[in-house]
Design an enzyme around this catalytic site. Structure first.
Site, PDB file in Angstrom:
ATOM      1  N   LYS A   1       0.683  -0.949   0.197  1.00  0.00           N
ATOM      2  CA  LYS A   1       0.194   0.343   0.232  1.00  0.00           C
ATOM      3  C   LYS A   1       0.811   1.450   0.159  1.00  0.00           C
ATOM      4  O   LYS A   1       0.668   2.794  -0.559  1.00  0.00           O
ATOM      5  CB  LYS A   1      -0.855   0.209   0.912  1.00  0.00           C
ATOM      6  CG  LYS A   1      -1.427  -0.908   0.955  1.00  0.00           C
ATOM      7  CD  LYS A   1      -3.624  -1.061   1.665  1.00  0.00           C
ATOM      8  CE  LYS A   1      -4.622  -2.066   1.275  1.00  0.00           C
ATOM      9  NZ  LYS A   1      -5.555  -2.334   1.716  1.00  0.00           N
TER      10      LYS A   1
ATOM     11  N   LYS B   1      -3.958 -10.660  -6.780  1.00  0.00           N
ATOM     12  CA  LYS B   1      -5.119 -11.260  -6.108  1.00  0.00           C
ATOM     13  C   LYS B   1      -6.375 -10.465  -6.438  1.00  0.00           C
ATOM     14  O   LYS B   1      -6.026  -9.518  -6.793  1.00  0.00           O
ATOM     15  CB  LYS B   1      -4.578 -10.673  -4.419  1.00  0.00           C
ATOM     16  CG  LYS B   1      -5.770 -11.241  -3.377  1.00  0.00           C
ATOM     17  CD  LYS B   1      -5.607 -10.896  -2.090  1.00  0.00           C
ATOM     18  CE  LYS B   1      -4.994  -9.487  -2.075  1.00  0.00           C
ATOM     19  NZ  LYS B   1      -5.397  -8.558  -1.087  1.00  0.00           N
TER      20      LYS B   1
ATOM     21  N   LYS C   1      -9.990  -4.837  -3.671  1.00  0.00           N
ATOM     22  CA  LYS C   1     -11.159  -4.016  -3.582  1.00  0.00           C
ATOM     23  C   LYS C   1     -11.306  -3.468  -4.964  1.00  0.00           C
ATOM     24  O   LYS C   1     -12.142  -2.158  -4.777  1.00  0.00           O
ATOM     25  CB  LYS C   1     -12.136  -3.309  -2.846  1.00  0.00           C
ATOM     26  CG  LYS C   1     -12.328  -4.896  -1.804  1.00  0.00           C
ATOM     27  CD  LYS C   1     -12.523  -4.206  -0.407  1.00  0.00           C
ATOM     28  CE  LYS C   1     -13.080  -4.803   0.534  1.00  0.00           C
ATOM     29  NZ  LYS C   1     -12.009  -5.066   1.975  1.00  0.00           N
TER      30      LYS C   1
END
Ligand code: TYM
Length: 327
Positions: free
Chosen positions: A111, A194, A197
């Site tokens: 992130k 992966k 969202k």
């Protein structure tokens, strides 16, 4: 009965990955012990989010918990921010985790890698401290999560060991409980990544219309091998679709391979799309019923009451152990 604990961040839209890797698992476990399933709204603040979006997502997540089959008489569903002990315990526990270990967390590295150092919030860095507080606050042994959260649970285990070595048997040792199949659902557009969202093409959202879901599955990236076979290295796309099918039907990979022997990827994708669409249609129908019933607020209130009862006792135990006066 053991306590079971998990949470989901109300950021972005819920994905099929969240459903298979986490929510479905919560439903399966709810008869095995008292569950504490929360909406990790404090965690959602670690990256910028619009207040209205956060509020809507939080209510939506509670509605999806119920729609997926969580029974509010067996499971405590609540907002993390409704139990102030999460924040209070995190302040204490931050002294038992170290900068070095926090900076090695994969989620933090992922992130923050695209951010300038001046823009990385302290909350993003300290995320695993709050998560450790979430976990130990309910004396829970079983933590159902997808694969990407195992590292955070492992760090919590290190912290529990460290804390108990110093203060005695204060915290209960948790362990991650990960689905054998479906702990890591991959993106449909890039099956080496992966499903998260934030990738509209590669994600299936729990709110997607069936036609949209079908289209995404039919255009999922596959390979040139031309046979339905489970091999995540060589055939990541097909293996991912097989994982989705297996998770939703209970069929083994061998059974799926047999069923589609000699058939093309088109037939296979159509079958996966049928299964996912029917599952999502049922889920969306129940989601609408839950929203219309006005049940969400009542469930959250009841959940928070019970969660506060348990959490305040554990917090007090920790406060006493570390020597906070008058506790
Ligand atoms: P979050 O909100 O990113 O994801 C919620 C849950 O969904 C799982 N998951 C997946 N499983 C399979 N395939 C995928 N593609 C996939 N994507 C997500 C995650 O592993 C997770 O179980 N830090 C947590 C929330 C949290 C928490 C906790 C969890 C806060 N405190 C305490 C457990 C215990 C998170 O960001 O999950």
């Amino acid at each position: 009965m053991d306590h079971i604990l998990s949470g989901i961040k109300p950021t972005g839209q819920l994905t099929l990955g969240n459903y298979i890797g986490a929510i479905n698992k919560f439903v399966k476990l709810q008869d095995k012990g008292e569950s504490f399933l929360f909406i990790a709204d404090l965690h959602a603040l670690t990256l910028p989010i619009d207040p209205e979006v956060l509020r809507t997502n939080s209510r939506d997540l509670a509605a999806f918990y119920l729609a997926a089959g969580l029974d509010p008489n067996k499971s405590n569903i609540f907002l993390q921010s409704d139990v102030s002990a999460h924040a209070e315990l995190a302040i204490i526990l931050q002294n038992y985790l170290y900068m070095g270990e926090l900076s090695r967390m994969t989620q933090f590295k992922d992130k923050s890698s695209k951010m300038k150092e001046e823009a990385i919030g302290l909350g993003l860095f300290a995320y695993p401290v709050l998560m450790a507080a979430d976990i130990v606050l309910y004396d829970s042994k079983v933590i159902p999560v997808g694969e990407d959260q195992i590292q955070h649970v492992e760090l919590t285990r290190d912290l529990v060991k460290r804390f108990n070595n110093r203060y005695g048997d204060v915290l209960v040792m948790p362990r991650a409980e990960v689905a054998k199949v479906g702990a890591r659902i991959m993106s449909l557009s890039d099956p080496t990544k992966k499903m998260s969202k934030s990738d509209p093409k590669g994600d299936i959202y729990l709110k997607d219309e069936p036609a949209v879901i079908r289209k995404k599955i039919m255009s999922a990236v596959t390979d040139m091998e031309a046979h339905v076979h489970y091999d995540p290295e060589k055939q990541p796309g097909i293996s991912n679709l097989m994982t989705i099918m297996s998770s939703l039907t209970g069929k083994s990979f061998e059974e799926i391979e047999k069923e589609f022997e000699g058939k093309g990827y088109g037939d296979f994708k159509r079958a996966v799309a049928d299964i996912v669409c029917s599952e999502m249609e049922n889920l969306q129908k129940r989601y609408k019923e839950v929203i219309e019933s006005g049940l969400v607020d009542k469930v959250l209130e009841k959940g928070a009451k019970r969660a506060n009862e348990v959490a305040s006792k554990v917090l007090e135990r920790v406060q006493k152990a570390v020597g906070l006066y008058h506790k």
